[in-house]
Design a protein around this motif. Structure first.
Motif, PDB file in Angstrom:
ATOM      1  N   SER A  39       0.824  -1.208   0.000  1.00  0.00           N
ATOM      2  CA  SER A  39       0.000   0.000   0.000  1.00  0.00           C
ATOM      3  C   SER A  39       0.857   1.256   0.000  1.00  0.00           C
ATOM      4  N   SER A  52      -6.623   4.886  -4.834  1.00  0.00           N
ATOM      5  CA  SER A  52      -7.892   4.330  -4.358  1.00  0.00           C
ATOM      6  C   SER A  52      -7.668   2.957  -3.735  1.00  0.00           C
ATOM      7  N   MET A  53      -8.653   2.520  -2.966  1.00  0.00           N
ATOM      8  CA  MET A  53      -8.591   1.181  -2.382  1.00  0.00           C
ATOM      9  C   MET A  53      -8.567   0.131  -3.485  1.00  0.00           C
ATOM     10  N   GLU A  54      -9.187   0.445  -4.598  1.00  0.00           N
ATOM     11  CA  GLU A  54      -9.133  -0.439  -5.765  1.00  0.00           C
ATOM     12  C   GLU A  54      -7.687  -0.585  -6.250  1.00  0.00           C
ATOM     13  N   SER A  57      -5.831  -2.842  -3.719  1.00  0.00           N
ATOM     14  CA  SER A  57      -6.181  -4.264  -3.782  1.00  0.00           C
ATOM     15  C   SER A  57      -5.641  -4.893  -5.069  1.00  0.00           C
ATOM     16  N   ARG A  58      -5.667  -4.149  -6.157  1.00  0.00           N
ATOM     17  CA  ARG A  58      -5.119  -4.680  -7.407  1.00  0.00           C
ATOM     18  C   ARG A  58      -3.619  -4.930  -7.260  1.00  0.00           C
ATOM     19  N   THR A  63      -9.220  -8.795  -4.724  1.00  0.00           N
ATOM     20  CA  THR A  63     -10.272  -7.803  -4.964  1.00  0.00           C
ATOM     21  C   THR A  63     -10.345  -6.832  -3.795  1.00  0.00           C
ATOM     22  N   LYS A  64     -11.063  -5.770  -4.052  1.00  0.00           N
ATOM     23  CA  LYS A  64     -11.205  -4.732  -3.050  1.00  0.00           C
ATOM     24  C   LYS A  64     -11.841  -5.271  -1.772  1.00  0.00           C
ATOM     25  N   SER A  65     -12.854  -6.118  -1.946  1.00  0.00           N
ATOM     26  CA  SER A  65     -13.533  -6.694  -0.785  1.00  0.00           C
ATOM     27  C   SER A  65     -12.600  -7.571   0.035  1.00  0.00           C
ATOM     28  N   PHE A  67      -9.477  -7.306   0.158  1.00  0.00           N
ATOM     29  CA  PHE A  67      -8.515  -6.393   0.776  1.00  0.00           C
ATOM     30  C   PHE A  67      -9.085  -5.841   2.086  1.00  0.00           C
ATOM     31  N   TYR A  68     -10.343  -5.514   2.066  1.00  0.00           N
ATOM     32  CA  TYR A  68     -10.995  -4.980   3.273  1.00  0.00           C
ATOM     33  C   TYR A  68     -11.078  -6.028   4.384  1.00  0.00           C
ATOM     34  N   LYS A  74      -8.525   2.923   4.530  1.00  0.00           N
ATOM     35  CA  LYS A  74      -7.395   3.599   3.916  1.00  0.00           C
ATOM     36  C   LYS A  74      -6.586   4.377   4.951  1.00  0.00           C
TER      37      LYS A  74
END
Lengths: 215, 215
Positions: A39, A52-54, A57-58, A63-65, A67-68, A74
């Motif tokens: 990150s 972005s969080m996207e 995660s990429r 995926t973003k989810s 990652f969460y 963030k």
DNA sequence: GTCTATAAGGAGATAGAC
DNA sequence: GTCTATCTCCTTATAGAC
């Protein structure tokens, strides 16, 4: 200074196990420390706000989810990174409190150590030095950073008072230019550079003697 | 280097007339230059990416739609600001081409002028020095900035080759630390500071002689 | 642990009335 | 020149199946 919640420990033991695909191909290791490292690299490449969080995660390969699932959000990533940078810097001050001797000698030691921390913790310190103060977390980091700079400045003032450092320039100006010189290393230093172990001594030499050859 | 469309001229004559309320209360003057100045101040306060068009229009005292009547978009504001900063810096190089004499003398003159431009064009140069390269406009600015730094670096190398500047440190490192020192002024300099006219000479002194008192 | 789907809100930018 | 209203897309973050 505002209170800030407990930072996630970037150096803690992995929360999760490494995952490998059935065919044995490498997949990223999703522990707190490695996700933080990924990150911070993204933050530094694009800037914190533009990332972005996207994007994060990429970069981590999930995926973003997903990652969460590993990260609260963030800003927590930012706070953990800034805490790591600040811990490195304040560690230098703690070391130097154990020392006594001429102010100039202590100052030189601190400068050398600061270069070492800047290079060894490069991504984290880079992020710290670019913080703008938009959130409570950022203002907390800014305040801590100012406290660090103030410590350096008082040491410079002490060295000037002792006649060890030139009084041609006001001490506060010398201290600011000194910090600026050292901090500017993040603009060009990249890990793996040959001769990096000599960098601290070279920087100390530069701020001591300037660019003019000694008589 | 990539081509970038014509920049809006921030120093051009006002496109619109000043507007005053019926009661005579002051209202902002909405010409291209003043809107640019307001916008750049906002960009520097929060960071370019963290600043919305809503923020800019509010700072100018009008709605977002009205703001768009005067300005093509966010990136054009950025480009105009970066162009202004770069024009100031490259103007220094043009001046110095008219000079001859020892490389060190020319270098000192450039450093002093660079401090002057940094302080006189502070908001614009600040924005320039924080650009990350996310858009074509930003990459164009970064490339131009790198070209400027390269000119300084070659002058340092020349001075080292002539024996006017210390060869204790590699020329490229000296040049980078030199630029870092000068650029760090944006971190603390604020207009109206007393004794600002002596700043260029003090910075030149610092990079020449370092912090150690002359024997 | 990872995914698809989606909520809820903010972003840059435009349409068109006055 | 300024405004309200709106479009479209992207943002952070969550729900819930597998």
């Amino acid at each position: 200074m505002s209170a800030v919640p407990e930072p996630m420990d970037a150096t803690a033991a992995p929360r999760t196990r490494p995952v490998r695909g059935a065919a044995g191909e490498r997949r990223p290791v999703y522990d707190a420390a490695s996700l933080l490292a990924v990150s911070v690299a993204e933050f530094n490449a694009r800037g914190y706000d533009a990332t972005s969080m996207e994007d994060l995660s990429r970069a981590a390969g999930i995926t973003k989810s997903s990652f969460y699932h590993h990260v609260r959000g963030k800003e927590e990533l930012l706070r953990a990174a800034l805490a790591r940078a600040l811990d490195g810097l304040f560690g230098i001050l703690e070391e130097s409190q154990a020392q006594n001797g001429p102010a100039l000698t202590r100052l030189q030691h601190i400068i050398g150590r600061q270069v070492e921390v800047l290079t060894s913790e490069l991504p984290y310190v880079t992020l710290l030095l670019r913080v703008r103060g938009n959130t409570e977390t950022e203002r907390w980091a800014l305040a801590r950073r100012r406290a660090f700079d103030a410590s350096i400045a008082s040491l410079v003032a002490e060295a000037v008072a002792d006649g060890e450092v030139s009084a041609e320039i006001e001490p506060w100006l010398a201290a600011r230019l000194l910090s600026g010189t050292v901090n500017s290393i993040i603009e060009w230093y990249r890990p793996g550079r040959p001769g990096a172990d000599q960098l601290p001594a070279q920087v100390v030499w530069m701020v001591r003697e300037g660019i003019i050859p000694p008589a």
